[in-house]
Design an enzyme around this catalytic site. Structure first.
Site, PDB file in Angstrom:
ATOM      1  CG  LEU A  30      -1.954   1.106   1.324  1.00  0.00           C
ATOM      2  CD1 LEU A  30      -2.925   1.042   0.155  1.00  0.00           C
ATOM      3  CD2 LEU A  30      -2.718   1.014   2.651  1.00  0.00           C
ATOM      4  CD  GLN A  32       9.418   0.617  -0.753  1.00  0.00           C
ATOM      5  OE1 GLN A  32       8.830   0.313  -1.786  1.00  0.00           O
ATOM      6  NE2 GLN A  32      10.710   0.385  -0.582  1.00  0.00           N
ATOM      7  N   GLY A  33       7.276   3.630   3.027  1.00  0.00           N
ATOM      8  CA  GLY A  33       7.883   4.798   3.636  1.00  0.00           C
ATOM      9  C   GLY A  33       9.347   4.564   3.951  1.00  0.00           C
ATOM     10  CB  ALA A  34      11.933   6.870   5.241  1.00  0.00           C
ATOM     11  CD  GLU A  35      12.901   5.008   9.997  1.00  0.00           C
ATOM     12  OE1 GLU A  35      13.026   3.937  10.619  1.00  0.00           O
ATOM     13  OE2 GLU A  35      13.869   5.686   9.613  1.00  0.00           O
ATOM     14  CB  ALA A  36       6.977   1.365   8.471  1.00  0.00           C
ATOM     15  CG  HIS A  37       8.219  -1.683   3.435  1.00  0.00           C
ATOM     16  ND1 HIS A  37       9.076  -2.701   3.070  1.00  0.00           N
ATOM     17  CD2 HIS A  37       8.906  -0.531   3.216  1.00  0.00           C
ATOM     18  CE1 HIS A  37      10.214  -2.197   2.643  1.00  0.00           C
ATOM     19  NE2 HIS A  37      10.134  -0.875   2.739  1.00  0.00           N
ATOM     20  CG  ASP A 177       4.608  12.940  10.886  1.00  0.00           C
ATOM     21  OD1 ASP A 177       4.664  14.128  10.512  1.00  0.00           O
ATOM     22  OD2 ASP A 177       4.653  11.976  10.097  1.00  0.00           O
TER      23      ASP A 177
END
Length: 292
Positions: A30, A32-37, A177
């Site tokens: 869904l 894909q971030g810098a810290e988590a998928h 955030d």
């Protein structure tokens, strides 16, 4: 000689963590971030959709340090969500946790982010439900002109945002955030377990049909940077981040942020002290912007 090449191939979707890599159907990527998928999958049965959040290992970190940090961060986020849920804050429920592997299963929140919903609302005129074209503003922002005062439904949304943030701060949690991408709008009648309204239409079907509504419950998501704090300063910084997010992403309804702060100020006993501290945070922010 000039060689004409086609577009670069899209990078392969990240593989879900064990044991989900063996699931059928396979979890769908869904975000894909810098810290988590983030993946969409199901809990126990395909009729119960849910969200899989996975913190992959970082190859540039020492393996032992990486394992400890990953475990600490996923556990911290899960504990914060459980505390919020227990205290009546509207957040996704934690369904399962693999702290050693760095994954967490979360309740599916059927709906869109406040960012998406406000942009969809801004592109639609109230008269006749006719969609109007958005103009690209400075920095790629969508700017949609709306004559007159801010709509009552938008003001109602702002009020619910203020109340939701106030409830979170009241129980001693700061988000870290707080943007409109991390606030979701679950519409009335929505059932989180199967994604259907009482009338039988899914949120995706409503979106495809162009239906726009700002009614519903505010759900706070993505507590990866959250922490537990009773300090007025930390809560004021949360509000300042949200205020800046409205100014940069939703300039057409920025004036309505006053309603967020008004509702926040009435949400719990110490809220007005936090609003006074917000003024000091704003002053520091302006000074930093001027100095560079």
């Amino acid at each position: 000689m000039t060689t004409i090449t086609g577009p670069a191939p899209a990078p392969p979707a990240p593989s879900p963590p064990p044991p989900f890599h063996l699931s059928t159907p396979r979890p769908e990527p869904l975000i894909q971030g810098a810290e988590a998928h983030i993946y969409t999958t199901y809990f126990l049965h395909p009729s119960n959709p849910c969200i899989l959040k996975y913190r992959p290992s970082k190859p540039y970190r020492h393996p032992i340090l990486d394992a400890r940090l990953t475990k600490h961060r996923i556990l911290s986020e899960a504990r914060t969500l459980v505390k919020c849920r227990r205290e009546g804050v509207s957040v996704p429920g934690v369904l399962a946790l693999g702290a050693e592997e760095g994954w967490m299963l979360l309740e599916m929140v059927e709906g869109g982010t406040v960012k998406e919903e406000l942009r969809r609302w801004g592109r639609r005129e109230r008269k006749g439900g006719e969609v109007v074209g958005a103009q690209e503003g400075v920095g790629g922002r969508e700017e949609v002109g709306r004559a007159g005062e801010i709509d009552d439904e938008v003001m109602g949304l702002m009020r619910r945002i203020g109340e939701a943030v106030g409830r979170m701060h009241e129980v001693g949690v700061v988000h870290g955030d707080l943007t409109t991408s991390n606030l979701m709008l679950r519409h009335p009648g929505r059932k989180a377990t199967n994604g259907m309204t009482n009338e039988g239409a899914s949120w995706g079907q409503e979106q495809a049909a162009g239906m726009v509504s700002l009614e519903g419950e505010i759900v706070l998501i993505d507590f990866g940077l959250a922490g537990q704090s009773v300090q007025d300063e930390d809560k004021a910084v949360d509000l300042y981040v949200l205020e800046r997010a409205f100014g940069s992403t939703h300039p057409d309804v920025e004036e309505g942020f006053k309603e967020v702060l008004r509702a926040y100020g009435e949400s719990y006993k110490g809220a007005r002290v936090v609003l006074k501290r917000l003024e000091e945070v704003r002053m520091r922010g302006r000074k930093k912007s001027m100095i560079g």
